[in-house]
Design an enzyme around this catalytic site. Structure first.
Site, PDB file in Angstrom:
ATOM      1  N   HIS A 121       0.785  -1.304  -0.033  1.00 42.93           N
ATOM      2  CA  HIS A 121      -0.034  -0.066   0.072  1.00 42.93           C
ATOM      3  C   HIS A 121       0.806   1.243  -0.098  1.00 42.93           C
ATOM      4  CE1 HIS A 121      -4.029  -1.847   1.002  1.00 42.93           C
ATOM      5  NE2 HIS A 121      -3.284  -2.832   1.082  1.00 42.93           N
ATOM      6  N   ASP A 125      -6.318   6.055   0.593  1.00 43.30           N
ATOM      7  CA  ASP A 125      -5.837   4.444   0.089  1.00 43.30           C
ATOM      8  C   ASP A 125      -7.158   3.763   0.170  1.00 43.30           C
ATOM      9  OD1 ASP A 125      -3.554   2.289   0.485  1.00 43.30           O
ATOM     10  OD2 ASP A 125      -5.655   1.758   1.070  1.00 43.30           O
ATOM     11  N   VAL A 158      15.134  -6.791   0.085  1.00 42.86           N
ATOM     12  CA  VAL A 158      15.844  -6.455  -0.805  1.00 42.86           C
ATOM     13  C   VAL A 158      15.304  -5.185  -1.780  1.00 42.86           C
ATOM     14  CG1 VAL A 158      16.679  -8.621  -1.655  1.00 42.86           C
ATOM     15  CG2 VAL A 158      14.539  -7.882  -2.401  1.00 42.86           C
ATOM     16  N   GLN A 175      13.912  -4.754  -4.421  1.00 38.45           N
ATOM     17  CA  GLN A 175      13.069  -5.308  -5.845  1.00 38.45           C
ATOM     18  C   GLN A 175      12.867  -4.709  -6.854  1.00 38.45           C
ATOM     19  OE1 GLN A 175       9.805  -8.122  -4.728  1.00 38.45           O
ATOM     20  NE2 GLN A 175       8.709  -6.774  -6.335  1.00 38.45           N
ATOM     21  N   HIS A 208       4.733 -13.931  -6.469  1.00 41.62           N
ATOM     22  CA  HIS A 208       3.437 -14.113  -5.580  1.00 41.62           C
ATOM     23  C   HIS A 208       2.077 -13.292  -6.304  1.00 41.62           C
ATOM     24  CE1 HIS A 208       4.424 -10.277  -4.223  1.00 41.62           C
ATOM     25  NE2 HIS A 208       3.441 -10.480  -3.115  1.00 41.62           N
ATOM     26  N   TRP A 261       0.373  -6.792  -6.780  1.00 41.97           N
ATOM     27  CA  TRP A 261       0.159  -6.191  -7.888  1.00 41.97           C
ATOM     28  C   TRP A 261       1.514  -5.026  -8.259  1.00 41.97           C
ATOM     29  CZ3 TRP A 261      -1.715  -6.910 -12.463  1.00 41.97           C
ATOM     30  CH2 TRP A 261      -2.061  -5.876 -13.379  1.00 41.97           C
ATOM     31  N   ASN A 262       1.899  -4.597  -7.134  1.00 43.85           N
ATOM     32  CA  ASN A 262       3.204  -3.762  -7.281  1.00 43.85           C
ATOM     33  C   ASN A 262       4.410  -4.610  -8.081  1.00 43.85           C
ATOM     34  OD1 ASN A 262       2.321  -1.196  -6.047  1.00 43.85           O
ATOM     35  ND2 ASN A 262       1.832  -2.651  -4.412  1.00 43.85           N
ATOM     36  N   GLU A 321       6.203  -3.679 -11.459  1.00 50.13           N
ATOM     37  CA  GLU A 321       7.548  -3.325 -11.655  1.00 50.13           C
ATOM     38  C   GLU A 321       8.256  -4.304 -12.686  1.00 50.13           C
ATOM     39  OE1 GLU A 321       8.327  -4.357  -7.405  1.00 50.13           O
ATOM     40  OE2 GLU A 321       7.321  -2.344  -6.848  1.00 50.13           O
ATOM     41  N   GLY A 367      -4.776 -13.473  -0.829  1.00 56.11           N
ATOM     42  CA  GLY A 367      -5.346 -12.179  -0.801  1.00 56.11           C
ATOM     43  C   GLY A 367      -5.829 -11.925  -2.317  1.00 56.11           C
ATOM     44  N   GLN A 413      -4.233 -11.994  -4.977  1.00 54.73           N
ATOM     45  CA  GLN A 413      -3.025 -12.642  -5.998  1.00 54.73           C
ATOM     46  C   GLN A 413      -3.581 -13.453  -7.250  1.00 54.73           C
ATOM     47  OE1 GLN A 413      -0.295 -13.858  -2.990  1.00 54.73           O
ATOM     48  NE2 GLN A 413      -0.452 -11.825  -2.169  1.00 54.73           N
TER      49      GLN A 413
HETATM   50 BR1  BUP Z   1       9.476  -8.470   0.311  1.00 54.24          BR
HETATM   51  C1  BUP Z   1      10.050  -7.084  -0.510  1.00 54.24           C
HETATM   52  N1  BUP Z   1      11.574  -5.627  -1.374  1.00 54.24           N
HETATM   53  O1  BUP Z   1      12.275  -7.446  -0.126  1.00 54.24           O
HETATM   54  P1  BUP Z   1       3.225  -5.935  -3.631  1.00 54.24           P
HETATM   55  C2  BUP Z   1       9.090  -6.131  -1.157  1.00 54.24           C
HETATM   56  N2  BUP Z   1       9.376  -4.813  -1.811  1.00 54.24           N
HETATM   57  O2  BUP Z   1      11.235  -3.590  -2.540  1.00 54.24           O
HETATM   58  P2  BUP Z   1       2.686  -7.399  -1.083  1.00 54.24           P
HETATM   59  C3  BUP Z   1      10.778  -4.919  -1.832  1.00 54.24           C
HETATM   60  O3  BUP Z   1       7.386  -4.102  -1.620  1.00 54.24           O
HETATM   61  P3  BUP Z   1       1.770  -5.881   1.176  1.00 54.24           P
HETATM   62  C4  BUP Z   1      11.339  -6.768  -0.596  1.00 54.24           C
HETATM   63  O4  BUP Z   1       8.918  -4.005  -4.724  1.00 54.24           O
HETATM   64  C5  BUP Z   1       6.782  -4.094  -3.837  1.00 54.24           C
HETATM   65  O5  BUP Z   1       6.681  -2.679  -4.273  1.00 54.24           O
HETATM   66  C6  BUP Z   1       8.046  -4.639  -3.822  1.00 54.24           C
HETATM   67  O6  BUP Z   1       4.082  -4.997  -2.766  1.00 54.24           O
HETATM   68  C7  BUP Z   1       8.495  -4.166  -2.415  1.00 54.24           C
HETATM   69  O7  BUP Z   1       3.051  -7.345  -2.811  1.00 54.24           O
HETATM   70  C8  BUP Z   1       6.117  -4.014  -2.465  1.00 54.24           C
HETATM   71  O8  BUP Z   1       4.121  -6.565  -4.843  1.00 54.24           O
HETATM   72  C9  BUP Z   1       5.291  -5.154  -2.048  1.00 54.24           C
HETATM   73  O9  BUP Z   1       2.059  -5.620  -3.993  1.00 54.24           O
HETATM   74  O10 BUP Z   1       1.740  -6.294  -0.368  1.00 54.24           O
HETATM   75  O11 BUP Z   1       3.867  -7.812  -0.271  1.00 54.24           O
HETATM   76  O12 BUP Z   1       1.720  -8.770  -0.825  1.00 54.24           O
HETATM   77  O13 BUP Z   1       3.203  -5.422   1.531  1.00 54.24           O
HETATM   78  O14 BUP Z   1       0.810  -5.099   1.353  1.00 54.24           O
HETATM   79  O15 BUP Z   1       1.542  -7.144   1.680  1.00 54.24           O
END
Ligand code: BUP
Length: 462
Positions: free
Chosen positions: A18, A115, A339, A341, A356, A359-360, A364, A379, A381
């Site tokens: 988020h 949000d 990391v 990412q 997984h 969406w972010n 990316e 969720g 996904q």
């Molecule tokens: Br883990 C991880 N580094 O090690 P999503 C995630 N991210 O930069 P999610 C890192 O967190 P929620 C790490 O690039 C993305 O922007 C990743 O968002 C970054 O999934 C974000 O991909 C994760 O939408 O969401 O993790 O399910 O945190 O709300 O659970």
């Protein structure tokens, strides 16, 4: 002044999935001559959120920092063990703090970006102050359609539980892809989701981190009133660009890059399942076998706990065994920590992503031309996995277990099968090019998403 330079306040919620899109859009609008304030809530659930909020304000001194402190709620009272859903609830219950925070904001606020997880309580509070409000929807347009249609579905369905959901104009979300928390209307998250869906018409518009080229059906159906008649305009503003200026430093953060620098172009599979998905030890080991058997190079982020502040920490040696780590060391890198990412996905050595389907993460990967093998865990996904496959960004395997399944039913996905699908992915060269070209073109100055944002900014200055 309120008319010439818009002052936009971001009302963020909890979880990196988020927070990241909020920081990205805030950075973009700040760079496009808007005044920007960002409200964050404390204490944050994860240490990652706190680090990123601090790094963001350090990188963007022009953005005004607004903080509120929210109470910790009793999980047993709300019958909910998920720390992020509980936090949504405490933020939702903090809407009474907004008038004081926003009344002090100077110059006067032109618009609030809220949000989705707190929409039903924040939108009315913002409207009462005469401030236009927009929702930033952090998942895909198909998921927004599910959110918008869910109240109608519940009111008109003739089955006892939740079954397949045929979203008008979009597609049928099979029962097995409906987020498990939505099957029980007494769950805290199900109540929040329903109320937020009902609140969508109260917003002046909804911003979504997606592209027309990826989700033409869902965006058209939403904007033509097919999903629900009273939908405000839905604006596709994706792909939101990562903010490199705020990368977090440190040895554990830089180590993967030193390793990636030594690998050939597009040869590495990046394996990451997000912040919230702690995989079971047995499945982690099976995944390890799959990665090894595939013969591919890989960078694997292992997470075995849901929140990074959790006390119990299992070491990599314990999880995977020293023998395994020694065996793969020339071809694979395994890390446990956070990391960067987006930077990893941008690296020239990365060609595939076992994901997984947060969406972010999908956005990316697509932005940097990395094709995705989706393994949704929970969720939204499975809905995102279907959206990414339809958008030509990758593939997913419907039969693979997800977190939602009862332990007894959950079948272990075997290493052999993972290895085969990974090889399919890396061989599917065609998946890559179009996704990147589309995403880059949309985000570019003059591109479709860029223009949508331009109109949005202009609409606030009229
Ligand atoms: Br883990 C991880 N580094 O090690 P999503 C995630 N991210 O930069 P999610 C890192 O967190 P929620 C790490 O690039 C993305 O922007 C990743 O968002 C970054 O999934 C974000 O991909 C994760 O939408 O969401 O993790 O399910 O945190 O709300 O659970």
């Amino acid at each position: 002044d309120r008319r010439r330079t818009p002052h936009i306040v971001f009302l963020a919620s909890s979880g990196m999935g988020h927070l990241n899109p909020f920081l990205r859009l805030a950075a973009q609008l700040s760079a496009r001559d808007c005044r920007v304030s960002l409200l964050t809530t404390h204490p944050t659930v994860s240490a990652a959120e706190e680090r990123h909020v601090d790094a963001f304000f350090a990188a963007f001194p022009g953005v005004r920092r607004l903080d509120i402190h929210v109470p910790l709620l009793d999980p047993s009272e709300l019958n909910c063990a998920d720390p992020f859903f509980l936090r949504f609830e405490s933020i939702r219950r903090s809407a009474h703090l907004l008038p004081r925070v926003l009344a002090d904001a100077s110059p006067p606020v032109s618009a609030a970006i809220v949000d989705i997880s707190v929409a039903s309580s924040y939108l009315p509070a913002v409207a009462e102050m005469g401030i236009p409000s927009y929702i930033l929807f952090i998942s895909c347009a198909a998921m927004l359609a599910l959110c918008a249609y869910f109240p109608t579905y519940l009111a008109t369905k003739n089955t006892s539980g939740v079954g397949d959901i045929d979203i008008p104009g979009v597609w049928t979300v099979p029962k097995s892809s409906v987020p498990v928390v939505l099957h029980d209307q007494n769950q805290l998250f199900a109540k929040q989701f329903l109320e937020n869906g009902q609140a969508l018409p109260k917003a002046n518009g909804i911003l979504v981190n997606t592209l027309h080229a990826w989700e033409p059906e869902a965006l058209a159906a939403l904007n033509e009133g097919k999903v629900t008649p009273d939908m405000p305009p839905v604006l596709a503003i994706g792909p939101l660009l990562p903010v490199p200026a705020m990368s977090v430093e440190g040895e554990s953060v830089s180590a993967p890059f030193a390793w990636l620098d030594r690998q050939p172009d597009r040869s590495v599979v990046y394996v990451g399942f997000g912040n919230r998905t702690g995989m079971q030890a047995e499945q982690i080991r099976e995944l390890g076998i799959g990665l090894e058997r595939s013969g591919l190079r890989f960078l694997w982020v292992v997470k075995s706990k849901v929140v990074d502040r959790a006390e119990v920490e299992v070491g990599l040696e314990e999880l995977l065994g020293e023998e395994y780590l020694a065996k793969i060391k020339d071809r694979g890198m395994v890390v446990k920590d956070w990391v960067e990412q987006a930077e990893i996905l941008r690296h020239r050595a990365v060609g595939g992503f076992l994901s997984h389907c947060g969406w972010n993460s999908v956005v990316e990967a697509a932005l940097y031309g990395v094709r995705i093998l989706g393994w949704p865990m929970g969720g939204d996904q499975r809905v995102s996995a279907e959206a990414l496959a339809r958008g030509g960004l990758g593939i997913w395997v419907e039969g693979w277990s997800w977190q939602a399944e009862e332990e007894a039913e959950k079948k272990l996905v075997k290493g052999e099968e993972i290895s085969e699908r990974l090889k399919d992915l890396m061989a599917a060269e065609g998946l890559r090019a179009s996704a990147t070209t589309m995403a880059a073109a949309a985000a570019d100055v003059g591109g479709t998403s860029y223009q949508v944002l331009t109109h949005f900014i202009e609409s606030l200055t009229l």
